[in-house]
Design a protein around this motif. Sequence first.
Motif, PDB file in Angstrom:
ATOM      1  N   THR A  68     -17.370  -9.380 -57.024  1.00  0.00           N
ATOM      2  CA  THR A  68     -17.321 -10.653 -57.745  1.00  0.00           C
ATOM      3  C   THR A  68     -16.206 -10.729 -58.781  1.00  0.00           C
ATOM      4  O   THR A  68     -16.083 -11.747 -59.461  1.00  0.00           O
ATOM      5  CB  THR A  68     -18.653 -10.916 -58.475  1.00  0.00           C
ATOM      6  OG1 THR A  68     -18.891  -9.823 -59.381  1.00  0.00           O
ATOM      7  CG2 THR A  68     -19.797 -11.029 -57.497  1.00  0.00           C
ATOM      8  N   ASP A  74     -16.894  -9.745 -69.330  1.00  0.00           N
ATOM      9  CA  ASP A  74     -16.675 -10.551 -68.122  1.00  0.00           C
ATOM     10  C   ASP A  74     -15.922 -11.807 -68.517  1.00  0.00           C
ATOM     11  O   ASP A  74     -16.336 -12.524 -69.429  1.00  0.00           O
ATOM     12  CB  ASP A  74     -18.014 -10.941 -67.482  1.00  0.00           C
ATOM     13  CG  ASP A  74     -18.665  -9.779 -66.751  1.00  0.00           C
ATOM     14  OD1 ASP A  74     -19.547  -9.140 -67.345  1.00  0.00           O
ATOM     15  OD2 ASP A  74     -18.280  -9.522 -65.591  1.00  0.00           O
ATOM     16  N   GLU A  95     -23.911 -18.858 -59.350  1.00  0.00           N
ATOM     17  CA  GLU A  95     -25.248 -18.295 -59.261  1.00  0.00           C
ATOM     18  C   GLU A  95     -25.637 -17.605 -60.569  1.00  0.00           C
ATOM     19  O   GLU A  95     -26.800 -17.603 -60.956  1.00  0.00           O
ATOM     20  CB  GLU A  95     -25.299 -17.309 -58.094  1.00  0.00           C
ATOM     21  CG  GLU A  95     -26.706 -17.028 -57.641  1.00  0.00           C
ATOM     22  CD  GLU A  95     -26.763 -16.502 -56.219  1.00  0.00           C
ATOM     23  OE1 GLU A  95     -25.696 -16.270 -55.617  1.00  0.00           O
ATOM     24  OE2 GLU A  95     -27.879 -16.306 -55.714  1.00  0.00           O
ATOM     25  N   ASP A  96     -24.635 -17.038 -61.250  1.00  0.00           N
ATOM     26  CA  ASP A  96     -24.902 -16.369 -62.528  1.00  0.00           C
ATOM     27  C   ASP A  96     -24.919 -17.352 -63.689  1.00  0.00           C
ATOM     28  O   ASP A  96     -24.912 -16.937 -64.852  1.00  0.00           O
ATOM     29  CB  ASP A  96     -23.849 -15.278 -62.775  1.00  0.00           C
ATOM     30  CG  ASP A  96     -24.047 -14.093 -61.845  1.00  0.00           C
ATOM     31  OD1 ASP A  96     -25.156 -13.965 -61.298  1.00  0.00           O
ATOM     32  OD2 ASP A  96     -23.100 -13.301 -61.666  1.00  0.00           O
ATOM     33  N   ARG A 148     -18.309 -13.264 -71.355  1.00  0.00           N
ATOM     34  CA  ARG A 148     -19.568 -12.573 -71.636  1.00  0.00           C
ATOM     35  C   ARG A 148     -19.264 -11.148 -72.047  1.00  0.00           C
ATOM     36  O   ARG A 148     -18.438 -10.488 -71.419  1.00  0.00           O
ATOM     37  CB  ARG A 148     -20.469 -12.580 -70.405  1.00  0.00           C
ATOM     38  CG  ARG A 148     -21.047 -13.960 -70.157  1.00  0.00           C
ATOM     39  CD  ARG A 148     -21.942 -14.005 -68.938  1.00  0.00           C
ATOM     40  NE  ARG A 148     -22.490 -15.356 -68.804  1.00  0.00           N
ATOM     41  CZ  ARG A 148     -23.043 -15.826 -67.696  1.00  0.00           C
ATOM     42  NH1 ARG A 148     -23.126 -15.068 -66.631  1.00  0.00           N
ATOM     43  NH2 ARG A 148     -23.518 -17.057 -67.661  1.00  0.00           N
ATOM     44  N   GLY A 190     -22.963  -8.941 -70.894  1.00  0.00           N
ATOM     45  CA  GLY A 190     -23.824  -9.891 -70.193  1.00  0.00           C
ATOM     46  C   GLY A 190     -24.216 -11.111 -71.008  1.00  0.00           C
ATOM     47  O   GLY A 190     -24.883 -12.004 -70.510  1.00  0.00           O
TER      48      GLY A 190
END
Lengths: 232, 171
Positions: A68, A80, A204-205, A214, A217
């Motif tokens: 991903t 991220d 989807e996340d 992020r 997370g």
Amino acid sequence: MSSRAGQKQAARMVRDQIARERRRSRTLWASVAAVAVLVVAGLIGWGVVASQDSGEFTAPAGAVEDGTGIKVGSGPVQIDIYEDFICPACGQFEQQTGAAIDQLVADGKAAVVYHPLAFLDRYSTTDYSTRASAASGAAAEGGKFREYAKALFAQQPAEGSAGLSDDKLIEIGRSVGLGDAFAQAVRDGKYKPWTAHVTDAASEDGVNGTPTVRVGGKDVQPTTEAIQAAVG
Amino acid sequence: MNVTAASSSVSPASVGRWRTARPWLGTLVRLGLAAVWLAAGSTKVGDLAASGRAVNAYDVMPYDLAKAIGAALPFVELALGVLLVVGLATRLAAGVSAALLVVFVAGITQAWARGLQIDCGCFGSGGQLAAGQSPTYGLEILRDVGFLALAGFLLIWPLTRLSIDSWLEKT
């Protein structure tokens, strides 16, 4: 009332009755036809998307395990970053925080997973978001993801334009030291299915906009201070 | 019951005018609502994945369901537009329109109430807003209520001029 007048009236009532019945069945059939049109229309859309979802993709070198994103560095904290190459706010984000993030990676404080997604294909006439993201995948295969991404943001086309051509994408690749394999991958659109996977996985996340950052997370404001504070 | 007394506040002349004008006014309403659906559908149909993401941004259902709805919605909107243009099963089309609009208003309202920063995606785009952009939920809801009024008119008076429905009625 004479019996003849009575018969006439009875005949008219029967005629009216028949006409009413006929009208009712016409209305019913019109409704059935309309419902069918709506249902078929919905199924068409659903079918188109289902057929596009092949799920087959080749992740480039440097991608994380589930494919991903592209991982840079190996620090203990994971950052991220979700970006679209045509998104103006992403261009500004790169300008303002790019150096600081590279520093966090160089100091071994953080690893960055870049998710080059294509949310904004409609904002260029040539699906620039997908083409640029796929090209960045080819650059990752050649070991130059970060260099290439920076070069793309430095020459970011405006929203609503045709974007940069494939030739231009290849030329920028050569300027950061990528070769013929890169050029071929861009021409073949080799990493376009990977781009679709990256984009889908981000949705989807719960990523709904770009840039999204992020740390560990958790959503963080896309500013140098916020990111540095979150990394600690 | 004295019917004459009950209707005496409205002059017979204005009732007559309303009777003549209403089917034509209905045609305008029908074509207006059709234009809304055709515009809404055609701006989304070119990028079904983006349409799914716009639905997903409301954060009320699993992503896979949002994708399916986002894919089906533009085609259903176009189909509603076509039904309304030709005037086939107008009352049914108006009913489905009203139901959809109520769902849209509910979706926008919950996004507003939860403080989500999204674009409604009503006519294309959609998703999270860029930094510095503020949502326009109030306007979006007002606009949808306006469209609901059009649908309501057709639910009450579905028979309009230049429609398949009125042609079927005559034959």
